[in-house]
Design a protein around this motif. Sequence first.
Motif, PDB file in Angstrom:
ATOM      1  N   GLU C  26       0.855  -1.200   0.000  1.00  0.00           N
ATOM      2  CA  GLU C  26       0.000   0.000   0.000  1.00  0.00           C
ATOM      3  C   GLU C  26       0.889   1.247   0.000  1.00  0.00           C
ATOM      4  O   GLU C  26       1.973   1.238   0.548  1.00  0.00           O
ATOM      5  CB  GLU C  26      -0.816   0.075   1.298  1.00  0.00           C
ATOM      6  CG  GLU C  26      -1.930  -0.897   1.432  1.00  0.00           C
ATOM      7  CD  GLU C  26      -2.564  -0.781   2.834  1.00  0.00           C
ATOM      8  OE1 GLU C  26      -2.259   0.192   3.561  1.00  0.00           O
ATOM      9  OE2 GLU C  26      -3.334  -1.690   3.180  1.00  0.00           O
ATOM     10  N   ASN C  28       0.938   4.570   1.765  1.00  0.00           N
ATOM     11  CA  ASN C  28       0.315   5.256   2.898  1.00  0.00           C
ATOM     12  C   ASN C  28       0.904   6.638   3.098  1.00  0.00           C
ATOM     13  O   ASN C  28       2.070   6.882   2.783  1.00  0.00           O
ATOM     14  CB  ASN C  28       0.532   4.444   4.182  1.00  0.00           C
ATOM     15  CG  ASN C  28      -0.512   3.354   4.349  1.00  0.00           C
ATOM     16  OD1 ASN C  28      -1.690   3.650   4.488  1.00  0.00           O
ATOM     17  ND2 ASN C  28      -0.073   2.093   4.296  1.00  0.00           N
TER      18      ASN C  28
ATOM     19  N   TYR D   2      -1.856   7.320  -7.562  1.00  0.00           N
ATOM     20  CA  TYR D   2      -0.497   6.844  -7.332  1.00  0.00           C
ATOM     21  C   TYR D   2       0.344   7.981  -6.756  1.00  0.00           C
ATOM     22  O   TYR D   2       0.240   9.138  -7.172  1.00  0.00           O
ATOM     23  CB  TYR D   2       0.118   6.328  -8.629  1.00  0.00           C
ATOM     24  CG  TYR D   2       1.323   5.455  -8.358  1.00  0.00           C
ATOM     25  CD1 TYR D   2       1.166   4.150  -7.910  1.00  0.00           C
ATOM     26  CD2 TYR D   2       2.605   5.966  -8.515  1.00  0.00           C
ATOM     27  CE1 TYR D   2       2.270   3.358  -7.623  1.00  0.00           C
ATOM     28  CE2 TYR D   2       3.713   5.182  -8.225  1.00  0.00           C
ATOM     29  CZ  TYR D   2       3.529   3.874  -7.769  1.00  0.00           C
ATOM     30  OH  TYR D   2       4.624   3.096  -7.483  1.00  0.00           O
ATOM     31  N   SER D   3       1.198   7.628  -5.833  1.00  0.00           N
ATOM     32  CA  SER D   3       1.942   8.657  -5.125  1.00  0.00           C
ATOM     33  C   SER D   3       3.428   8.702  -5.505  1.00  0.00           C
ATOM     34  O   SER D   3       4.121   7.682  -5.464  1.00  0.00           O
ATOM     35  CB  SER D   3       1.822   8.420  -3.617  1.00  0.00           C
ATOM     36  OG  SER D   3       2.687   9.281  -2.928  1.00  0.00           O
ATOM     37  N   ASP D   7       9.650   8.651  -0.643  1.00  0.00           N
ATOM     38  CA  ASP D   7      10.209   7.299  -0.761  1.00  0.00           C
ATOM     39  C   ASP D   7       9.993   6.490   0.513  1.00  0.00           C
ATOM     40  O   ASP D   7      10.745   5.563   0.815  1.00  0.00           O
ATOM     41  CB  ASP D   7      11.700   7.361  -1.137  1.00  0.00           C
ATOM     42  CG  ASP D   7      12.417   8.555  -0.537  1.00  0.00           C
ATOM     43  OD1 ASP D   7      11.864   9.167   0.416  1.00  0.00           O
ATOM     44  OD2 ASP D   7      13.526   8.876  -0.989  1.00  0.00           O
ATOM     45  N   SER D   9       6.485   5.711   1.398  1.00  0.00           N
ATOM     46  CA  SER D   9       5.040   5.435   1.393  1.00  0.00           C
ATOM     47  C   SER D   9       4.733   3.956   1.579  1.00  0.00           C
ATOM     48  O   SER D   9       3.699   3.600   2.148  1.00  0.00           O
ATOM     49  CB  SER D   9       4.422   5.878   0.060  1.00  0.00           C
ATOM     50  OG  SER D   9       4.472   7.272  -0.059  1.00  0.00           O
ATOM     51  N   GLU D  10       5.607   3.108   1.065  1.00  0.00           N
ATOM     52  CA  GLU D  10       5.366   1.674   1.194  1.00  0.00           C
ATOM     53  C   GLU D  10       6.077   1.128   2.431  1.00  0.00           C
ATOM     54  O   GLU D  10       6.855   1.830   3.072  1.00  0.00           O
ATOM     55  CB  GLU D  10       5.858   0.936  -0.063  1.00  0.00           C
ATOM     56  CG  GLU D  10       5.027   1.229  -1.298  1.00  0.00           C
ATOM     57  CD  GLU D  10       5.555   2.432  -2.082  1.00  0.00           C
ATOM     58  OE1 GLU D  10       6.549   3.044  -1.632  1.00  0.00           O
ATOM     59  OE2 GLU D  10       4.976   2.746  -3.145  1.00  0.00           O
ATOM     60  N   ALA D 324       9.988   0.868  -4.468  1.00  0.00           N
ATOM     61  CA  ALA D 324       8.738   0.208  -4.837  1.00  0.00           C
ATOM     62  C   ALA D 324       8.050   0.858  -6.031  1.00  0.00           C
ATOM     63  O   ALA D 324       6.989   0.400  -6.459  1.00  0.00           O
ATOM     64  CB  ALA D 324       7.796   0.214  -3.633  1.00  0.00           C
TER      65      ALA D 324
END
Lengths: 341, 341, 341, 341
Positions: C26, C28, D2-3, D7, D9-10, D324
Amino acid sequence: MYSFNNDYSEGAHPRLLEALVNANLEQNDGYGLDVHSQAAAASIKKLIRREDADIHFLVGGTQTNLVAIASLLRPFQAAVAASTGHINVHETGAIEGTGHKVLALPTPDGKLTPAIIDECLKAHTDEHMVQPKLVYISDSTEIGTVYKKADLEAIHHFCRQHDLYLYLDGARLGSALTCEENDLELSDIAQMTDAFYIGGTKNGALLGEALVILNPAMKADFRFMLKNRGAMLAKGFIAGIQFEELFRDGLFFEMASHENEMAKILRNGIRELGYSFYSDSPTNQLFPILPNGVIDKLEQEFLFSRQYVIDDTHTAVRLVTSWATKETEVHRFLETLKRLG
Amino acid sequence: MYSFNNDYSEGAHPRLLEALVNANLEQNDGYGLDVHSQAAAASIKKLIRREDADIHFLVGGTQTNLVAIASLLRPFQAAVAASTGHINVHETGAIEGTGHKVLALPTPDGKLTPAIIDECLKAHTDEHMVQPKLVYISDSTEIGTVYKKADLEAIHHFCRQHDLYLYLDGARLGSALTCEENDLELSDIAQMTDAFYIGGTKNGALLGEALVILNPAMKADFRFMLKNRGAMLAKGFIAGIQFEELFRDGLFFEMASHENEMAKILRNGIRELGYSFYSDSPTNQLFPILPNGVIDKLEQEFLFSRQYVIDDTHTAVRLVTSWATKETEVHRFLETLKRLG
Amino acid sequence: MYSFNNDYSEGAHPRLLEALVNANLEQNDGYGLDVHSQAAAASIKKLIRREDADIHFLVGGTQTNLVAIASLLRPFQAAVAASTGHINVHETGAIEGTGHKVLALPTPDGKLTPAIIDECLKAHTDEHMVQPKLVYISDSTEIGTVYKKADLEAIHHFCRQHDLYLYLDGARLGSALTCEENDLELSDIAQMTDAFYIGGTKNGALLGEALVILNPAMKADFRFMLKNRGAMLAKGFIAGIQFEELFRDGLFFEMASHENEMAKILRNGIRELGYSFYSDSPTNQLFPILPNGVIDKLEQEFLFSRQYVIDDTHTAVRLVTSWATKETEVHRFLETLKRLG
Amino acid sequence: MYSFNNDYSEGAHPRLLEALVNANLEQNDGYGLDVHSQAAAASIKKLIRREDADIHFLVGGTQTNLVAIASLLRPFQAAVAASTGHINVHETGAIEGTGHKVLALPTPDGKLTPAIIDECLKAHTDEHMVQPKLVYISDSTEIGTVYKKADLEAIHHFCRQHDLYLYLDGARLGSALTCEENDLELSDIAQMTDAFYIGGTKNGALLGEALVILNPAMKADFRFMLKNRGAMLAKGFIAGIQFEELFRDGLFFEMASHENEMAKILRNGIRELGYSFYSDSPTNQLFPILPNGVIDKLEQEFLFSRQYVIDDTHTAVRLVTSWATKETEVHRFLETLKRLG
């Protein structure tokens, strides 16, 4: 009402004021770099027989303690003090305000000993606890007692063995060094500590404490430290001129002797009236234990403070003599006490 | 050599010393609770027309700034200052030493404006950055300029709108308030700031700054704050007696006027000799731009400091006049400069 | 060797790891603003019946304590703690590192009471001493004891009366709330404290403490405080995901119950073998007093720590059970002890 | 949506999660003393060719910076940083929170040089100003630029000459060391700095930064420092296990290469569409300057941040790629941008 409240009720010895008046229109360098501060430092270095010492003049005791201690400790290191110690009780958390814990150790008489400190070291076993690193003592102590030469030597050796700094708070060093029980000289203290200060505020100056630094690592950049904590006086010569006079010909010790002499009369007089004392103080702070009824009446004629509750009907009060204490008032106090008893 | 180095080279105005001598053997309460400090505070409250103000006497400017600012800010909050501001440049990180960032903002003339502060606020958008919370200004500024009433009103309103504290460093407030360009009164400042201080050290006292607190939240427990930072003077009456005298009948402003008068003669004389100035200062600090060769020779007869390198052959020096500056020396400086030019 | 050293030797409950794996790819939001942290906070708020609470997830106990306490206190204010308290002994001066004194009060059982705190307040009479302002307690305490509802109510009322903050360190709150002696619920704690934290690290999470803030003044700008102390996790969702799972359906309490169950078997078994305990702990830390010879041999098969020297031949050791403690190992320990006895 | 926001976020690279799962029921020593942390440290020491290094695993970048810097500086000393530096702008005053000023120096490209630092040193002439003592750099910088070997050598020599510490923030060191422009190796950095850290959080770990200490004075008692700031993780093995895996066979660099590869595609694509960049970044942070209208529409499909206002109609946005980042999304972004342009 005459006050035995403390030793900083009056201004300064007239000779100090005279020196200030005489130098008043001189143009002096600022921030303690003036000739008077240098002359005062030279006198002190000679007296303590340590030409290598660095000497800085600060304004008060709490300020001096916090600047000195914060300059020595790393963030996780702690100061060790008697639980009655000034830095532990009466500085409103000034040392903690610099980030350092004060490890407060109970003592029978306000004095640390190697055994007491050692117990503290042994309890601090690893990095989950602070690292005891600086031993703080004061002479005289908060309850008027003094360190004998052998006491100080023992602590000194212990500190060297355990890689601890030794710092002595000399707010009332004059009274300590001139009391009957004392066998220390200033030069002994200068041999045995990393730093100490000679208190002027409580010994006849308008203000001023002479911080004596012996440890070379502490000397480095100390003036940055002073400024960083707001402890560098613009007109530093105000303190310099006074310390120059205090140590020109022994005035500092003369004043201290007077306050001890006045305390001695008080002590003997109170004892003869059958009262006991909270501590065995040979210096200018006395802690007689008096009936509360007597205290109530004494307070109508004299100023002094109630210090320790002893029991429901008795309290230890604090009487302090100073360079300015009048012998007539001392006798009047004793007569009043006798009359009330 | 005669010194124009600063305004704290001499001791105190003779009347202040006399007051200290006269009160010397009085027994006064300690820690600023004495009658002189109370009388001085009463005079100041009357003068600023704020009976509700709290007034504390501290020893120096850096100390006053750090205690005041640390008492107001939470750990993540910052002070906003001109990049030339004293707290940013000349206090050895004292504010940071209390844990707070100083946000330094470039200004054309040493003075903050709502527009300059607003830009800073806009750049601080979230919790990953400090929270600007206190605006620090000084009057006069580090480069001698002053805030006009309209300037201060604008900042005051901006601060109220944006929930910012406004603090004014008045180390040289005497000179600011008595200079020709000024249209502010002490009472205006007391209406528009949360706290400010009236500098004694740089205006004829041995030492002492009168911190005036207007913001009720800041008043609470401020004496704890003083003690916590080593800023509570045991013989607080030393400062109290001096401020009592400074504000008894206008001596404070008389001395400030004298230093401005001396600066005016210097300023006009230097200008007439064809030199320009680094800043447009109407107060007692002047920053004439002189050829380095001329400076070299002036330094053989006068003390002053080189402040800003202008180019390879010119430097802005700083000349400061004081309550004690002698007019004959001012004229001699101008004559010497004329001769060297 | 099997370890009873502490309750953070193993990783996390498999369900927590599974949740991390499931959410791994995900994307986040960072810094605790993610949906998992929000869901976890919502679960906790419901459980404590305080929708108005603010909840932040931090990484460890010392960090949580120092951020929370520093956010509440002004520079001259102090935290009050049992002398055995974690912030006093086992955080390497972290609270003092934020500038605040910890006032350490002796207790018979690791628990503060109004009477003990009151004595401390009475000893702090004026601005020459720190101002006690925050009461720090932990449940369970460092020696495994717990606060009963009546205990907490008494402290709560005392704090309200004396305008003190009440902060509860819940590093081992799971064990406290699920032990037999307990009569407190999370919602009680949320009614009676200004802030408290629910410990994850010592109750089956990889890491994480949920700080629950009830006092509105403390809520304001707390995220600035987190960031200022390096306590804001970039991947805050790591903690959020775990707490979401911990409070989805009671897993948090299940794990705590297991550790208490394991402790109970140990406690009863040791008691049956005739040994006494240093403290009367109903939670997952046990302090049996054992002969040193027995301890020497036990140490060849089990890991645990020697905690308090009782006399020349006996020591109180610390045995800690966790969510992962195996019942077979508990029995093996008791059998070994029986064999050695 | 999508973000490209950052670096972190995952979660973590699946191999790291797998390692955590595999070790989950082991009983490990606490506080970073476990075998995994030791193995990870051994791998890193080998890689940097400094067996004498001390390696500690911390949780986040701000925490690592504040602990490291506070461990090195005395109270009046300052850190020198680019004005864009993370410690200056994005840590909410964390360094000042430890008592130290950050001297912020403007740079053209986010990189310090000896000339820039030298100017700062020359401006700090005496004890009325802080003492610049530590040079803080980051690689890559906040605006994505990198230090070449010659750059770092020059700073290294300058620091040695002037007795300054050199500290490198490696939050994004993976991306820096694997970008095309780079000619530095980890072992170079280990030769030229007093300390640096290798960022895990922003390079595929759940959390964790490996602080590498080379300076012997800084090594001493560093674990006390960690604990004092709440930076010692109880389950330190969580970080240890991840770093063990990151440096087992080059996974750390593989992930960094991926993020650089994704950034390269983005960079080239954006450039081909005719847009320019705020900085010349060869790493995983890109700052293209786009028309505000285009940004408004892009924001409906992608997450990223607006960073610098360029003019009334243009803004530099920040796009960040990670281990990711999906190549398909990179292409979709470029196609969307093309369509909108």
